[in-house]
Design a protein around this motif. Structure first.
Motif, short mmCIF file in Angstrom:
data_model
loop_
_atom_site.label_atom_id
_atom_site.label_comp_id
_atom_site.label_asym_id
_atom_site.label_seq_id
_atom_site.Cartn_x
_atom_site.Cartn_y
_atom_site.Cartn_z
N ARG A 331 0.80 -1.48 0.01
CA ARG A 331 0.18 -0.06 0.02
C ARG A 331 1.42 1.44 -0.34
O ARG A 331 0.97 2.58 -0.36
CB ARG A 331 -0.90 0.30 1.12
N ARG B 45 -6.63 -5.08 -3.89
CA ARG B 45 -6.96 -4.19 -3.40
C ARG B 45 -8.33 -4.25 -1.92
O ARG B 45 -8.63 -5.57 -2.03
CB ARG B 45 -7.54 -2.81 -3.01
N GLU B 46 -7.49 -4.06 -0.42
CA GLU B 46 -8.33 -4.39 0.23
C GLU B 46 -10.06 -4.05 0.70
O GLU B 46 -10.10 -2.89 0.00
CB GLU B 46 -7.88 -4.24 2.15
N TYR B 47 -10.81 -4.26 0.95
CA TYR B 47 -12.24 -3.66 0.87
C TYR B 47 -12.79 -4.65 2.61
O TYR B 47 -12.84 -5.95 2.56
CB TYR B 47 -13.22 -3.98 -0.05
N SER B 71 -10.41 0.28 -7.96
CA SER B 71 -12.19 0.81 -7.72
C SER B 71 -12.30 1.07 -8.69
O SER B 71 -13.70 1.18 -8.82
CB SER B 71 -11.67 2.07 -6.18
C1 LIG Z 1 -8.45 -2.80 5.62
C2 LIG Z 1 -8.94 -1.71 4.54
C3 LIG Z 1 -10.34 -1.90 4.38
C4 LIG Z 1 -10.63 -0.79 3.33
N1 LIG Z 1 -11.97 -0.98 2.57
C5 LIG Z 1 -12.67 0.36 2.16
C6 LIG Z 1 -13.32 -0.57 1.77
O1 LIG Z 1 -14.59 -1.19 2.60
N2 LIG Z 1 -14.46 0.60 0.65
C7 LIG Z 1 -13.58 0.94 -0.25
O2 LIG Z 1 -14.01 1.88 -1.02
N3 LIG Z 1 -12.10 1.34 0.06
C8 LIG Z 1 -11.93 0.66 1.09
N4 LIG Z 1 -10.07 0.50 1.42
C9 LIG Z 1 -9.69 1.40 0.13
C10 LIG Z 1 -9.05 0.31 -0.87
O3 LIG Z 1 -8.47 -1.05 -0.38
C11 LIG Z 1 -8.25 1.09 -1.98
O4 LIG Z 1 -7.14 1.70 -1.46
C12 LIG Z 1 -9.14 2.25 -3.09
O5 LIG Z 1 -10.30 1.77 -2.76
C13 LIG Z 1 -8.17 2.81 -4.12
O6 LIG Z 1 -7.85 1.60 -4.81
P1 LIG Z 1 -7.78 2.05 -6.01
O7 LIG Z 1 -5.78 0.95 -6.93
O8 LIG Z 1 -8.65 2.03 -6.80
O9 LIG Z 1 -6.74 3.57 -5.70
P2 LIG Z 1 -4.98 3.82 -5.93
O10 LIG Z 1 -4.38 2.95 -7.47
O11 LIG Z 1 -4.88 2.19 -5.66
O12 LIG Z 1 -4.10 5.05 -6.00
C14 LIG Z 1 -4.42 6.00 -6.08
C15 LIG Z 1 -4.95 6.82 -5.43
O13 LIG Z 1 -5.06 7.41 -4.12
C16 LIG Z 1 -4.87 7.81 -2.68
N5 LIG Z 1 -6.18 6.67 -1.98
C17 LIG Z 1 -6.08 4.94 -1.59
N6 LIG Z 1 -7.52 4.91 -1.50
C18 LIG Z 1 -7.82 5.94 -1.10
C19 LIG Z 1 -9.18 6.29 -0.71
N7 LIG Z 1 -9.82 5.21 0.37
N8 LIG Z 1 -9.76 7.79 -0.57
C20 LIG Z 1 -9.06 8.60 -1.36
N9 LIG Z 1 -8.10 8.20 -1.84
C21 LIG Z 1 -7.20 7.04 -1.76
C22 LIG Z 1 -3.69 6.14 -3.31
O14 LIG Z 1 -2.74 6.88 -2.46
C23 LIG Z 1 -3.55 6.55 -4.27
O15 LIG Z 1 -1.88 8.13 -4.15
C24 LIG Z 1 -10.03 -0.28 2.50
C25 LIG Z 1 -8.04 0.02 2.95
C26 LIG Z 1 -8.16 -0.73 3.85
C27 LIG Z 1 -6.13 -1.00 4.04
#
Ligand SMILES: Cc1cc2nc3c(=O)[nH]c(=O)nc-3n(C[C@H](O)[C@H](O)[C@H](O)COP(=O)(O)OP(=O)(O)OC[C@H]3O[C@@H](n4cnc5c(N)ncnc54)[C@H](O)[C@@H]3O)c2cc1C
Ligand code: SF4
Lengths: 426, 214
Positions: A331, B45-47, B71
């Motif tokens: 992460r 990713r974690e959800y 996402s």
């Molecule tokens: C234990 C755990 C549980 C989670 N549960 C959920 C859940 O139930 N629902 C949910 O929608 N997400 C949840 N998340 C967040 C999820 O894992 C992802 O990080 C999120 O969906 C973004 O992933 P991505 O691949 O789209 O973005 P990435 O390609 O990984 O990231 C793109 C950019 O967005 C930033 N970013 C990452 N996460 C977020 C965020 N949540 N809001 C704003 N900016 C962000 C990053 O730092 C990066 O710069 C959880 C995270 C953890 C650690």
């Protein structure tokens, strides 16, 4: 007689696994030689926890190949999991063996010399079927109780290379320890990736520790690296048991609460300090050593100061500092605000000076006190070993034997940043 | 890792959606999370799990993150697709012994409401309140799932919520009785600030009480 040489990088668990493999090779008639000598078999037990460990692992692979081009070169350990394809494509490496097949390295090499080429993926996967470590590199007998981790700290690659948390059956652990004690082991070190999360059929980590401490025999128990979460008050109570050594390597990683949250560590700096205070309330010179990551994404000056303050306040016996490096797939790799390399280097320098200073002060506090030293090395009449606090001690005497305890009164300390205590037998 | 068939997608807003999957023989403890990705993909990713322990399906609540990889990809998934599920993981969980005896306050920002939804669906008899911080009212995801008076919406960008401001402002203005068990989930800044406020109000928080998303 065929010769085998090992190189181990990284954690205690890797050291244990190398020790067990080295013992097995020797039991089967191999001669153990230094890594810089010519050997028929080289085994590199690699690490991938930082960029630096990747770099070192690659270096050792090159060295082994240069030393004897006809040798059998086996690369195992975390880099074998993380960079498998890259390693498999290198002609000089005969076998790339992932962590869960590491127990079978000997049978793989045996088969090779018998003309049979087995692909490592066909080997049995078993995390715990290592034999004794009595012919390994260490006087201390390491016992593996657990492997893998499900904590997924945001910087850490270990859950992907060591896999899911798995605990060894408690009866196997106790049988293994009884066996090594009966063979003369004087110090048992329990090891694993995240041992505090041990769980097997209702037995938790503190239950395992309690049962080990209750075993008969003249031995002492050392806990290797442990995360500050996962164990409870019962474990802290057991730290005063006469067989328990007063030393814990308790990983803090950062003294800043916001950084710990972003690392998804499962404790606060405040909780960490409470643990240290609880332990030291009963045993003021208890040795607590730690790991610190410098320059985690978003680490500002204030966060770094909080880490320095924690180090000053907690009087660690040793601080192992790592510069944060991005590990693919974690992460933290995707976090914005990665810290500039120059700033990391500056902070490392500050922290290293600070930790050297507190280490020397901590060790000096032992002058005038007594240590029970387990002798590991003897040269002439000079003996070297570790006291119960896990500080190196040197003393002189006639007819000193390896792997025996000696009561030593500490009289002085060497100069330098990693000073050995000097003393006299009482 | 197991493959689970998608059985329904519910779009809650233009960016937030719920994926319902077949549960198969998957079991978990309410509050835990899974890692999710398309079958065979290395991008995962974690959800947190949104559904209850007792539901015969598995649900996650996801908000599409700007420039986010997974996402965004998952938003395109359709009924009948297969997703790889790994887990369950995590220690963000209720203490069995406290469930019938204590008062709970669940504090979440954005999709951090997901494990809280699972908590209260799994144990509806609990004595609890939910404090949900969002920017605008439409992010009050499925607020009708929570009985009257149990859900407090804090909106920071408009006045439509029960409270106009951030959850931390709400906590400062409405001190929490010190015998309350609090759980915090969502973004790191909220958790850090709320943690501090709650500690000053005499609430002790253990490691199992926070879940940081980003
Ligand atoms: C234990 C755990 C549980 C989670 N549960 C959920 C859940 O139930 N629902 C949910 O929608 N997400 C949840 N998340 C967040 C999820 O894992 C992802 O990080 C999120 O969906 C973004 O992933 P991505 O691949 O789209 O973005 P990435 O390609 O990984 O990231 C793109 C950019 O967005 C930033 N970013 C990452 N996460 C977020 C965020 N949540 N809001 C704003 N900016 C962000 C990053 O730092 C990066 O710069 C959880 C995270 C953890 C650690
Ligand atoms: S506890 Fe965190 S740092 Fe330690 S092995 Fe597990 S994920 Fe890595």
């Amino acid at each position: 007689m065929k010769k085998v040489a090992f190189k181990t990088l990284g954690c205690r668990l890797n050291q244990y696994e190398t020790d067990a493999l080295a013992s097995q090779f020797q039991d089967k008639g191999y001669e153990l030689v230094q890594f810089d000598e010519s050997a028929d078999v080289y085994v590199i037990n690699s690490c991938t926890v930082t960029h630096q460990s990747d770099h070192k692992s690659r270096n050792f692979i090159n060295q082994a190949n240069r030393r004897n081009k006809n040798s059998v070169l086996v690369v195992t350990g975390c880099m074998a999991n993380n960079a498998k394809e890259e390693l498999e494509s290198r002609e000089e490496i005969n076998y790339v063996v992932e962590n869960d097949q590491k127990t079978s390295v000997f049978s793989l090499v045996e088969a090779h010399f018998d003309g049979e080429i087995i692909h490592p993926s066909k080997l049995n996967a078993d995390l715990f079927s290592y034999g004794a470590t009595d012919k390994g590199f260490h006087t201390r007998s390491m016992i593996k109780i657990q492997d893998g981790c499900d904590n997924f700290c945001t910087f850490c690659i270990i859950p992907s290379v060591r896999g899911r948390a798995a605990s060894r059956p408690i009866q196997d652990i106790l049988t293994n320890i009884r066996e090594v004690i009966s063979h003369g082991a004087k110090e048992i070190v329990i090891t694993g990736v995240n041992i505090g999360r041990y769980e097997f059929e209702g037995y938790q980590f503190d239950d395992v520790v309690e049962q080990i401490l209750n075993l008969e025999g003249d031995f002492r128990l050392r806990i290797s690296s442990i995360e500050p979460d996962g164990f409870g008050e019962k474990f802290l109570g057991l730290l005063n048991h006469p067989k328990m050594t007063p030393h814990l390597h308790l990983c803090l990683q950062s003294g800043s609460e916001p950084v710990l949250l972003q690392m998804r560590r499962m404790y606060t700096a405040k909780r960490f300090k409470e643990i240290v205070q609880t332990v030291r309330a009963k045993n003021p010179d208890f040795n607590i050593t730690t790991d610190i990551i410098i320059g985690f994404p978003n680490e500002g000056e204030e966060d770094f100061s909080a880490t320095c303050d924690a180090i000053k306040e907690l009087n660690f016996g040793h601080v192992h500092t790592f510069k944060y490096s991005i590990r693919k797939g974690t992460r933290a790799e995707r976090m914005l605000n990665q810290v500039d390399e120059r700033i990391k280097t500056e902070r490392s320098e500050i922290l290293r000076n600070l930790s050297d200073e507190i280490k020397v002060n901590y060790r000096k506090s032992f002058i005038g006190k007594t240590q029970s030293v387990l002798v590991e090395k003897i040269e002439g009449n000079i003996a070297n070993g570790y006291g119960e606090h896990y500080i190196p001690v040197q003393f002189t005497g006639e007819n000193i034997e390896k792997n025996q305890f000696y009561k030593v009164k500490i009289t002085s300390i060497e100069d330098g940043s990693d000073p050995v205590l000097k003393g006299e037998i009482i | 890792m197991r493959s689970h068939k998608v059985i329904e997608i519910r779009n809650l807003t233009s960016s937030t959606y719920i994926i319902r999957m077949e549960k198969n023989d998957f079991t978990f403890k309410t509050g835990q999370y899974i890692t999710l990705g398309f079958s065979g993909s290395i991008d995962r990713r974690e959800y947190s799990i949104y559904s209850s322990e007792n539901d015969n399906f598995l649900e996650v609540l996801i908000k599409e993150v700007e420039n986010g990889l997974v996402s965004k990809k998952l938003k395109r998934c359709k009924t009948g697709d297969y997703l790889d599920v790994d887990g369950p993981f995590g220690h963000f969980s209720l203490e069995e012994s406290e469930i019938g005896r204590k008062k709970f306050l669940f504090i979440a920002t954005g999709t951090g409401i997901s494990p809280i939804h699972s908590f209260v669906e799994t144990h509806p008899e609990m004595d609890y309140r939910v404090l949900h911080g969002v920017r605008i009212e439409e992010e009050a995801y499925e607020k009708d799932s929570y009985p009257n008076g149990k859900y407090i919406l804090c909106t920071s960008r408009e006045k439509s919520g029960d409270y106009h401001g951030r959850v931390t402002d709400y906590l400062l203005k409405n001190p929490i009785p010190s015998d309350t068990v609090c759980y915090l989930c969502g973004n790191c800044h909220m958790i850090y600030e709320a943690y501090d406020i709650l500690e000053k109000q005499g609430i002790s928080l253990g490691p199992i009480h926070t879940e940081v998303y980003f």
